[in-house]
Design a protein around this motif. Structure first.
Motif, PDB file in Angstrom:
ATOM      1  N   UNK A 106       0.854  -1.189   0.000  1.00  0.00           N
ATOM      2  CA  UNK A 106       0.000   0.000   0.000  1.00  0.00           C
ATOM      3  C   UNK A 106       0.888   1.236   0.000  1.00  0.00           C
ATOM      4  N   UNK A 107       0.401   2.256  -0.656  1.00  0.00           N
ATOM      5  CA  UNK A 107       1.150   3.508  -0.713  1.00  0.00           C
ATOM      6  C   UNK A 107       1.151   4.173   0.658  1.00  0.00           C
ATOM      7  N   UNK A 108       2.249   4.824   0.989  1.00  0.00           N
ATOM      8  CA  UNK A 108       2.331   5.527   2.268  1.00  0.00           C
ATOM      9  C   UNK A 108       1.371   6.711   2.316  1.00  0.00           C
ATOM     10  N   UNK A 109       1.087   7.306   1.149  1.00  0.00           N
ATOM     11  CA  UNK A 109       0.229   8.484   1.078  1.00  0.00           C
ATOM     12  C   UNK A 109      -1.253   8.122   1.081  1.00  0.00           C
ATOM     13  N   UNK A 110      -1.595   6.884   1.217  1.00  0.00           N
ATOM     14  CA  UNK A 110      -2.971   6.395   1.122  1.00  0.00           C
ATOM     15  C   UNK A 110      -3.847   7.042   2.206  1.00  0.00           C
ATOM     16  N   UNK A 111      -5.013   7.549   1.776  1.00  0.00           N
ATOM     17  CA  UNK A 111      -5.950   8.201   2.680  1.00  0.00           C
ATOM     18  C   UNK A 111      -7.201   7.340   2.767  1.00  0.00           C
ATOM     19  N   UNK A 112      -7.337   6.589   3.844  1.00  0.00           N
ATOM     20  CA  UNK A 112      -8.444   5.635   3.996  1.00  0.00           C
ATOM     21  C   UNK A 112      -9.807   6.321   4.019  1.00  0.00           C
ATOM     22  N   UNK A 113      -9.899   7.487   4.656  1.00  0.00           N
ATOM     23  CA  UNK A 113     -11.185   8.195   4.736  1.00  0.00           C
ATOM     24  C   UNK A 113     -11.642   8.650   3.349  1.00  0.00           C
ATOM     25  N   UNK A 114     -10.713   9.164   2.556  1.00  0.00           N
ATOM     26  CA  UNK A 114     -11.056   9.633   1.209  1.00  0.00           C
ATOM     27  C   UNK A 114     -11.468   8.455   0.324  1.00  0.00           C
ATOM     28  N   UNK A 115     -10.816   7.302   0.491  1.00  0.00           N
ATOM     29  CA  UNK A 115     -11.166   6.111  -0.292  1.00  0.00           C
ATOM     30  C   UNK A 115     -12.569   5.646   0.063  1.00  0.00           C
ATOM     31  N   UNK A 116     -12.866   5.612   1.347  1.00  0.00           N
ATOM     32  CA  UNK A 116     -14.192   5.170   1.788  1.00  0.00           C
ATOM     33  C   UNK A 116     -15.277   6.118   1.287  1.00  0.00           C
ATOM     34  N   UNK A 117     -15.006   7.425   1.338  1.00  0.00           N
ATOM     35  CA  UNK A 117     -15.951   8.417   0.846  1.00  0.00           C
ATOM     36  C   UNK A 117     -16.195   8.217  -0.653  1.00  0.00           C
ATOM     37  N   UNK A 118     -15.141   7.974  -1.431  1.00  0.00           N
ATOM     38  CA  UNK A 118     -15.260   7.762  -2.880  1.00  0.00           C
ATOM     39  C   UNK A 118     -16.098   6.516  -3.164  1.00  0.00           C
TER      40      UNK A 118
END
Length: 164
Positions: free
Chosen positions: A134-146
């Motif tokens: 997984x990328x270090x810059x990964x934003x879990x909240x933004x992914x879930x929102x998308x």
């Protein structure tokens, strides 16, 4: 000619039949032909029986190469591995066969190549580990929102059917 496969009883019976044929006066070569083995094997069985009696004809299994790590050391290895790689000075929490080989070398003074370490771990009921990339810059909240907002709008649907 390779050794015949079969149970120990089958192999012992074959040896006894060969020696019985020798007792009837057949030559070593003739007995070997009838039994399906080399005359040298028949001669070896004959000599074993002369030295040790019928008990010497028993089939013994080959024990194979002795284990590098005894059972007690294997249990200790599992305890060491359960502490985790970080406790042994590694930066990530992932056991690799090379790391395990290094721990075995350091703790027990036994040198293993990383390939047999995998078989050793399998015999100890351990499975291989593979990190999830997984990328270090990964934003879990933004992914879930998308996934909740944009994905249902973009996703192909059957005609006449819309997601709720």
């Amino acid at each position: 000619m390779a050794r015949l496969k079969g149970s120990a009883d089958l192999l012992e019976d074959r040896r006894k039949r060969a020696l019985a044929l020798l007792g009837f006066g057949y030559s070593l070569n003739e007995v070997g032909r009838r039994i399906g083995c080399h005359a040298s094997s028949v001669m070896r069985w004959r000599d074993c029986r002369q030295r040790g009696g019928a008990q010497a004809l028993r089939v013994r299994c080959s024990p194979g190469r002795p284990l590098k790590l005894a059972q007690a050391k294997r249990k200790r290895l599992v305890d060491l591995l359960l502490q985790g790689p970080i406790a042994h000075g590694y930066r990530t929490n992932l056991w690799t066969t090379a790391r395990i080989a290094a721990v075995i070398q350091r703790e027990f003074g036994v040198q293993y190549h990383r390939d047999p370490v995998g078989r050793l771990m399998h015999s100890l009921q351990w499975s291989s580990q593979k990190p999830e990339r997984r990328a270090l810059e990964r934003n879990e909240k933004a992914i879930e929102r998308w996934k909740q907002k944009d994905w249902p709008r973009i996703k192909k649907t059957l005609r006449g059917w819309a997601p709720i």
